[in-house]
Motif scaffolding. Structure first.
Motif: not given
Length: 126
Positions: A125-126, A91-92
């Motif tokens: 991804d927000q 996860q980035k």
């Protein structure tokens, strides 16, 4: 081999968490230079070659960015498994100001703050 400017910028953002282990005492100086160049990039300036020059000037960062820019993308948290497996994803997390990237490779790892802005990183991804 020519790289896309965004790939180089992403490499500059992504290497920052690893600088202390890669460079030891030189990490603070290099991190400051990268932060300044990434701020200039956000303002629209072309700084990709300067980022590459800084990272190529140390053997460990040169190897890291070469791996990051390679097609295998091991440094980005993706690694091809032997056999017929699929790529794994880490996860980035990013700085809301856009100059720092961190990959959560272990579930439960504490999400760091951006060393430039002192804010908690957010999922990309927000």
């Amino acid at each position: 081999m020519a790289f896309q400017p965004e790939d180089i910028l992403e490499g500059g953002r992504s290497i920052r968490p690893f600088l202390p282990e890669l460079l030891g005492n030189d990490a603070v100086q290099v991190d400051k230079q990268l932060a300044e160049l990434l701020a200039q990039a956000k303002a629209g300036q072309q700084v990709e070659q300067q980022i590459l020059e800084i990272l190529k000037s140390y053997p460990d960062t040169r190897n890291w960015i070469a791996e990051f820019l390679s097609e295998q993308q091991v440094s980005k948290g993706f690694q091809q498994l032997p056999g017929s497996g699929e790529a794994l994803s880490a996860q980035k997390y990013i700085c809301p100001q856009g100059d720092y990237v961190w990959y959560r490779r272990v579930v439960g790892a504490t999400i760091p703050t951006c060393p430039t802005h002192g804010v908690l990183l957010i999922p990309a991804d927000q």
